[in-house]
Design a protein around this motif. Structure first.
Motif, short mmCIF file in Angstrom:
data_model
loop_
_atom_site.label_atom_id
_atom_site.label_comp_id
_atom_site.label_asym_id
_atom_site.label_seq_id
_atom_site.Cartn_x
_atom_site.Cartn_y
_atom_site.Cartn_z
N VAL A 238 0.85 -1.19 0.00
CA VAL A 238 0.00 0.00 0.00
C VAL A 238 0.89 1.24 0.00
CG1 VAL A 238 -0.22 0.17 2.52
CG2 VAL A 238 -2.03 1.10 1.05
N TYR A 239 0.43 2.25 -0.71
CA TYR A 239 1.12 3.54 -0.80
C TYR A 239 0.33 4.55 0.02
CZ TYR A 239 2.09 8.06 -3.17
OH TYR A 239 2.38 9.37 -3.48
N VAL A 240 1.01 5.30 0.88
CA VAL A 240 0.35 6.38 1.62
C VAL A 240 1.16 7.66 1.48
CG1 VAL A 240 -0.99 5.03 3.27
CG2 VAL A 240 1.38 5.55 3.79
N ASP B 66 -3.55 19.48 4.54
CA ASP B 66 -4.66 19.95 5.37
C ASP B 66 -5.25 18.84 6.23
OD1 ASP B 66 -4.43 22.55 4.33
OD2 ASP B 66 -5.68 22.02 2.61
N GLY B 67 -4.38 17.94 6.72
CA GLY B 67 -4.81 16.89 7.63
C GLY B 67 -5.35 15.64 6.95
N GLU B 68 -5.41 15.63 5.62
CA GLU B 68 -5.97 14.49 4.89
C GLU B 68 -4.88 13.74 4.14
OE1 GLU B 68 -9.87 14.95 2.98
OE2 GLU B 68 -8.89 14.25 1.15
N ALA B 69 -4.60 12.52 4.58
CA ALA B 69 -3.61 11.67 3.93
C ALA B 69 -4.27 11.00 2.71
CB ALA B 69 -3.09 10.63 4.90
N TYR B 70 -3.44 10.36 1.89
CA TYR B 70 -3.93 9.69 0.69
C TYR B 70 -3.46 8.25 0.68
CZ TYR B 70 -4.86 8.61 -4.19
OH TYR B 70 -5.33 8.01 -5.33
N LEU B 71 -4.35 7.33 0.35
CA LEU B 71 -4.04 5.92 0.22
C LEU B 71 -4.20 5.53 -1.24
CD1 LEU B 71 -5.18 3.03 2.50
CD2 LEU B 71 -5.49 2.84 0.04
N SER C 151 -8.03 9.82 2.15
CA SER C 151 -8.78 9.82 0.91
C SER C 151 -8.16 8.84 -0.06
CB SER C 151 -8.80 11.23 0.29
OG SER C 151 -7.49 11.63 -0.07
N MET C 152 -8.92 8.48 -1.07
CA MET C 152 -8.44 7.59 -2.13
C MET C 152 -9.28 7.81 -3.37
SD MET C 152 -10.07 3.87 -1.19
CE MET C 152 -9.40 3.79 0.45
N VAL D 245 -13.57 7.92 -8.84
CA VAL D 245 -14.48 8.36 -7.78
C VAL D 245 -13.64 8.61 -6.54
CG1 VAL D 245 -16.40 7.66 -6.29
CG2 VAL D 245 -16.39 7.01 -8.72
N LEU D 246 -13.81 9.77 -5.89
CA LEU D 246 -13.06 10.08 -4.69
C LEU D 246 -13.81 9.64 -3.45
CD1 LEU D 246 -11.62 13.59 -5.56
CD2 LEU D 246 -10.64 11.35 -5.97
N LEU D 247 -13.10 8.94 -2.57
CA LEU D 247 -13.65 8.47 -1.30
C LEU D 247 -12.85 9.06 -0.16
CD1 LEU D 247 -13.89 4.63 -2.15
CD2 LEU D 247 -15.65 6.37 -2.49
N ARG D 248 -13.52 9.22 0.99
CA ARG D 248 -12.84 9.81 2.15
C ARG D 248 -13.37 9.16 3.42
NH1 ARG D 248 -14.05 14.88 1.18
NH2 ARG D 248 -12.10 15.28 0.11
N LYS D 249 -12.47 9.02 4.41
CA LYS D 249 -12.86 8.48 5.71
C LYS D 249 -12.24 9.34 6.80
CE LYS D 249 -12.30 4.33 8.61
NZ LYS D 249 -11.78 2.94 8.64
N ARG D 250 -13.04 9.70 7.78
CA ARG D 250 -12.50 10.42 8.95
C ARG D 250 -11.82 9.40 9.84
NH1 ARG D 250 -12.92 15.42 9.39
NH2 ARG D 250 -12.19 15.33 11.56
#
Length: 195
Positions: free
Chosen positions: A94-96, A101-106, A142-143, A188-193
């Motif tokens: 997995v790449y991170v 602004d506090g939002e990482a990317y997977l 986000s991803m 499609v962009l997805l996000r999780k808190r």
């Protein structure tokens, strides 16, 4: 590594994979060939059809090549985690990327078809989420997922990711990312808190 209660969540998730017989480490230049082969096996070609993450019905060509992997490895704001089995075979990655602004990317979550259905992918997502929170103080992840991958999107939704309503164009014409078999691909962009 200790399983003492004071161990960090990141270490606890590493330990869980370790107890299952897997080793997790940050990707190095020596791992590039194995990494490219792993990602290809998970997403493209006939072999990938053994697993449920295949994109082979949507895209021909490569998913990743060595120069692309080397460029990813050289990024100062990201890390690639590679999982090997007891025989040393690369079975998941997995790449991170560090938060903006506090939002990482997977991205580029890959599990070998031979390793799918054993909880490795889920454990690796857990590890990635813990990693970005504890190492980078991320509050969200986000991803982007190809819109035609409804089963994969549903998998992430079950894990707490939500569609943002945002989409990004697929890079048609750039064969480094594959040769599309259909003409309606987008991300499609997805996000999780996370906290």
């Amino acid at each position: 590594m200790s399983s003492h209660p004071s161990a960090t969540t990141v270490d606890a998730h590493r330990l869980n994979l370790g107890e299952a017989g897997f080793e997790v480490a940050e990707l190095t230049a020596a791992d590039i060939a194995d990494y490219v082969e792993l990602v290809s096996s998970a997403y493209r070609g006939e072999g990938s059809k053994q697993g449920w993450t295949t994109e082979a019905d949507l895209l021909d060509g490569q998913r990743l090549d060595a120069p692309m992997a080397e460029a990813m490895l050289a990024e100062a704001d990201s890390v690639i985690l590679l999982v090997r089995d007891t025989r040393g075979r690369a079975v998941a990655s997995v790449y991170v990327r560090e938060p903006a602004d506090g939002e990482a990317y997977l991205g580029v979550l890959a599990v070998s078809p031979l390793g799918q259905g054993k909880g490795v992918g889920s454990a690796l997502i857990d590890l990635a989420e813990a990693w970005v929170v504890e190492r980078w103080n991320a509050h969200a992840m986000s991803m982007s997922v190809i819109n035609r991958r409804e089963e994969l999107i549903a998998y992430y939704e079950r894990r707490g990711y939500e569609r943002t309503g945002e989409v990004e164009p697929f890079p048609y014409g750039d064969e480094r990312f594959g040769v599309p078999k259909v003409d309606d691909l987008e991300f499609v962009l997805l996000r999780k808190r996370l906290s």
